[in-house]
Design a protein around this motif. Sequence first.
Motif, short mmCIF file in Angstrom:
data_model
loop_
_atom_site.label_atom_id
_atom_site.label_comp_id
_atom_site.label_asym_id
_atom_site.label_seq_id
_atom_site.Cartn_x
_atom_site.Cartn_y
_atom_site.Cartn_z
N TYR A 128 -10.28 10.98 4.85
CA TYR A 128 -9.60 9.94 5.65
C TYR A 128 -10.59 8.86 6.09
N THR A 129 -11.71 9.27 6.66
CA THR A 129 -12.66 8.24 7.11
C THR A 129 -13.32 7.55 5.91
N ALA A 130 -13.44 8.27 4.79
CA ALA A 130 -13.96 7.60 3.58
C ALA A 130 -12.96 6.54 3.11
N GLN A 131 -11.67 6.88 3.15
CA GLN A 131 -10.65 5.88 2.79
C GLN A 131 -10.75 4.66 3.72
N LEU A 132 -10.88 4.96 5.02
CA LEU A 132 -10.96 3.86 5.98
C LEU A 132 -12.18 2.99 5.69
N MET A 133 -13.31 3.61 5.44
CA MET A 133 -14.52 2.82 5.20
C MET A 133 -14.33 1.91 3.98
N VAL A 170 -12.85 -1.35 14.78
CA VAL A 170 -13.35 -0.15 14.08
C VAL A 170 -13.06 1.15 14.83
N THR A 171 -12.36 1.08 15.95
CA THR A 171 -12.17 2.31 16.72
C THR A 171 -11.37 3.39 15.97
N PRO A 172 -10.49 3.03 15.01
CA PRO A 172 -9.84 4.13 14.26
C PRO A 172 -10.86 5.04 13.58
N MET A 173 -11.99 4.48 13.17
CA MET A 173 -13.03 5.27 12.49
C MET A 173 -13.66 6.27 13.46
N LEU A 174 -13.73 5.93 14.74
CA LEU A 174 -14.42 6.79 15.70
C LEU A 174 -13.47 7.78 16.37
N CYS A 175 -12.22 7.35 16.55
CA CYS A 175 -11.26 8.25 17.20
C CYS A 175 -10.91 9.42 16.28
N ALA A 176 -10.80 9.12 14.98
CA ALA A 176 -10.33 10.17 14.05
C ALA A 176 -11.21 11.42 14.08
N PRO A 177 -12.54 11.29 13.98
CA PRO A 177 -13.34 12.53 13.97
C PRO A 177 -13.16 13.37 15.23
N ILE A 199 0.86 -1.19 0.00
CA ILE A 199 0.00 0.00 0.00
C ILE A 199 0.89 1.24 0.00
N ILE A 200 0.59 2.14 -0.92
CA ILE A 200 1.45 3.31 -1.14
C ILE A 200 0.59 4.56 -1.01
N ALA A 201 1.09 5.53 -0.24
CA ALA A 201 0.31 6.76 -0.03
C ALA A 201 1.21 7.79 0.65
N CYS A 202 0.66 8.98 0.85
CA CYS A 202 1.37 10.05 1.56
C CYS A 202 0.46 10.66 2.62
N GLY A 203 1.07 11.21 3.65
CA GLY A 203 0.35 12.02 4.64
C GLY A 203 -0.81 11.28 5.28
N THR A 204 -1.95 11.93 5.27
CA THR A 204 -3.15 11.34 5.87
C THR A 204 -3.51 10.03 5.18
N SER A 205 -3.37 9.98 3.88
CA SER A 205 -3.67 8.75 3.15
C SER A 205 -2.73 7.62 3.60
N LEU A 206 -1.51 8.00 3.97
CA LEU A 206 -0.56 7.00 4.47
C LEU A 206 -1.04 6.45 5.82
N ASN A 207 -1.63 7.33 6.63
CA ASN A 207 -2.17 6.84 7.90
C ASN A 207 -3.35 5.89 7.68
N ALA A 208 -4.15 6.16 6.66
CA ALA A 208 -5.23 5.21 6.32
C ALA A 208 -4.60 3.88 5.89
N ALA A 209 -3.50 3.95 5.17
CA ALA A 209 -2.81 2.72 4.74
C ALA A 209 -2.33 1.91 5.94
N ARG A 210 -1.91 2.62 6.99
CA ARG A 210 -1.43 1.91 8.20
C ARG A 210 -2.56 1.17 8.88
N VAL A 211 -3.73 1.78 8.91
CA VAL A 211 -4.89 1.07 9.46
C VAL A 211 -5.17 -0.15 8.59
N ALA A 212 -5.09 0.06 7.27
CA ALA A 212 -5.39 -1.03 6.34
C ALA A 212 -4.44 -2.21 6.53
#
Length: 613
Positions: free
Chosen positions: A408-413, A576-583, A301-314
């Motif tokens: 970010y949360t859309a990426q996570l979903m 699923v807590t990453p989805m709730l903590c982020a907002p 998984i390749i990304a930058c910044g916030t998208s990279l953080n979504a990749a880490r959850v993934a």
Amino acid sequence: MCGIVGYIGTGAVQNILLNGLKNLEYRGYDSAGLALNDNAGIKVYKASGKLNNLVDLLSHKNNTANTFKGIGHIRWATHGKPTVENAHPHLSNDEKIVLVHNGIIENYQELKDKLQAKGYTFHSKTDTETAVLLIEDEYKQTKNLEQAVINAVKQLKGAFAFCIMHQDEPDKIIAVRNHAPLILGQGHSGNFIASDIPALIGQASQSIYLDDRELAIVTQNNITIKTFEGAVKIKPMTLIDMKAESISRRGYPHFMLKEIMEQPDIMRNLLSSSLSAKDAPITFSGLDADKLFSHVTKLEIIACGTSLNAARVAKALFERLCRLPVEVTAASEYIYKTNLTDENTLCIGISQSGETADTITAVRQAKEAGAKVLVLTNRANSSIIRYADASLPLMAGIEISVAATKSYTAQLMVLYLLAVMLAEKSNKITPAYAETIKNTLLTLPALTEQVLDLSEQAKALAAKYKNATDFIYMARGINLATAAEGALKLKEISYINAVDYAAGELKHGPIALLDENMPVLAVLPKDSVVFSKVLSNCEEAKARRAPLIALTTESAVLPENIFDDIIRLPDAPELVTPMLCAPFLQLFAYETACALGREVDQPRNLAKSVTVE
Ligand code: F6R
């Protein structure tokens, strides 16, 4: 990252260009400039700082009559400070050719040396001026702007989108694209050029996306597209379906807050298009999942910044649910690592904008190495799509605030849905467990609404901690990425130096930083398998007098007198807590930035859509 616009037609040129730039301001705000062509010739206006400074400057001029075309620019500085001299548009030495540029010309120094040796004078420190002087040099031989541009761009290396005008060829603007986005628009009053669709809203009804190594000769009534080799390309126009409402704040004080609040509805839309009920299969329209995932033995998984953080959850999700090895790489580092990508690799590129140069380069390289490429992006026509075997939309609507939130949360979903779908298809989880997770996913929009109801708590927390100069965010497991994303949000919009640590790592060094001036925010949802361990790390931090904040869940039992502040999110399974903590962390960063009087939507030094490597 820099925005360019162009217009030729019967409308109010200056206003059209300024409106276009206003809608591209998320791409940069170091300086702004316009070049306007009227019957008397070309005039250039530039101002350093935000677009408003240019608007002020122009309010003292009388440019509205007889102006029939123009080009404009907003800058995110790469080469040269954000001064008026370095602001675009740049003029040729004979002051007849004028040009705006988005991108970086990598071989500018070599070309500059040659041009200087020929007697050309440079007035700025930019790479861009090289391009306009090179075109001037070519024009001396060809006496034809189109040919001069073609001859010049073939000598350039790097990424560039240009709008170019010549005083002696008043009927046209030339637009050029190579590795930087550029869109042509057609409206009732004339033709348009822009880096992104928002600049065209309300003006053009149809658009065409230029591809790399293409240029367009844009006149009031016609658009002709050619390759750098001179071959004419016929491309269909598509209707612009973005509404003006989508780029308005809709009563919110900032785009960031509006975008944070949109998250539950975006989740609902994503869920309703992929998951109709807890016992239904997960599907993505247009995605042949069996084909894409066949023979896949690892994910990259390749990304930058916030998208990279979504990749880490993934990574945590795919490893846990699908039992697949996952490597996450910051796109800017991809080229330096030993490349183990092969035809059994599925590369997932994540990019809200789809225009991040680092991510595009990395994804292209993964594809060249034989990987299948799946792209997650919020912009359906973006450049990254060109390198994808398949793509999934984030359906978040345009994100204007520079700090990414709803994307970010859309990426996570999307990643949750994808991971559960793959785990089910490959029989890595039981049907009963799949149903449990799907049921949880379906509850997330309502749970997120409860999180967003905590905005007063976020505000109170912000008021208390706004004067901290540093902040530590700590977590373990799947929420490590949450800590990283929370810290990223805080630092980028409040300028507080927030750093994320694996909670267990604190004692291996960073704990030396702790005292009463170093607040620590611990992410510790109750259901977490790591709950008790993070709690121990909290005790260690408190023993060093650090002000301590718990981001936890409703039913978590916490020891008395350790925490200075406790934020309780609704209970949910740890997965699923990453989805709730982020907002909540987004709200905290937002309120802190507001309390400090920061420019929330346009933080200093940043730009959305980072189109340079
Ligand atoms: C942070 C932020 C950036 C972007 C990064 C990647 O709030 O917005 O870190 O996430 O520049 O951008 P995309 O996702 O467009 O590739």
